[in-house]
Design a protein around this motif. Sequence first.
Motif, mmCIF file in Angstrom:
data_model
loop_
_atom_site.group_PDB
_atom_site.id
_atom_site.type_symbol
_atom_site.label_atom_id
_atom_site.label_comp_id
_atom_site.label_asym_id
_atom_site.label_seq_id
_atom_site.Cartn_x
_atom_site.Cartn_y
_atom_site.Cartn_z
ATOM 1 N N TRP A 65 0.483 -1.346 0.332
ATOM 2 C CA TRP A 65 -0.103 -0.102 0.252
ATOM 3 C C TRP A 65 0.819 1.623 -0.250
ATOM 4 N N SER A 100 -1.309 9.675 0.582
ATOM 5 C CA SER A 100 -1.969 11.036 0.734
ATOM 6 C C SER A 100 -0.817 11.810 0.873
ATOM 7 N N ASP A 138 -5.891 6.815 -6.177
ATOM 8 C CA ASP A 138 -6.057 6.156 -6.252
ATOM 9 C C ASP A 138 -6.632 5.498 -4.776
ATOM 10 N N CYS A 139 -5.411 4.907 -4.637
ATOM 11 C CA CYS A 139 -5.372 3.763 -3.206
ATOM 12 C C CYS A 139 -5.681 4.064 -2.539
ATOM 13 N N LYS A 140 -7.219 3.805 -1.151
ATOM 14 C CA LYS A 140 -7.591 4.064 -0.272
ATOM 15 C C LYS A 140 -6.899 3.659 1.192
ATOM 16 N N ARG A 141 -5.771 2.703 1.392
ATOM 17 C CA ARG A 141 -5.519 1.877 1.709
ATOM 18 C C ARG A 141 -4.024 2.620 2.890
ATOM 19 N N LYS A 142 -3.802 2.428 3.327
ATOM 20 C CA LYS A 142 -2.527 3.560 4.625
ATOM 21 C C LYS A 142 -1.396 2.455 4.695
#
Length: 168
Positions: free
Chosen positions: A70, A83, A111-115
Amino acid sequence: MSTKRSEVVESLKSIVGVQVKELGRLAFSPPVTHVYNPLVYAKACHFEYLDKYGRSAPEAVLVGMNPGPWGMVQTGVPFGVVSLVRDWLEICGPVGQPLELHPKRPVLGFDCKRKEVSGWRLWGWAREVFGTPDRFFDRFFVVNYCPLAFFQKDGGNVTPDKLRASDR
């Protein structure tokens, strides 16, 4: 960018080129079924990272093991939680796809939402302590000693220390 800094950045990019060439020759044994090389499919972001933050003679080089699923797998930046790479490091270039994509390990780029937990810790600390990326990179540089991500059949992450001895 100064001439000396430009030379450092070009040297770093040259090293990446050699890495990509040499790593492309490797094959890995089970349990590894898929190998991602973000230096290839996220090269634009990685080179933007080098362009912005490559410096000569940092006080310390912080070394990670390999790209997290990620983090650098998504952004091309070591410990690259989306982010913080986008909003703090101000890197947001195009990210392609690995040659063989594992269905459980998509590459969604920015566009990846996982951290990436380790990335959140590292870059969050750097932001909190140094305020700006330039103040951090005036003293430090961050790399992974192995730029490849390894996945097994079920999609599980295989870290370099878990590779077969013959593959290491």
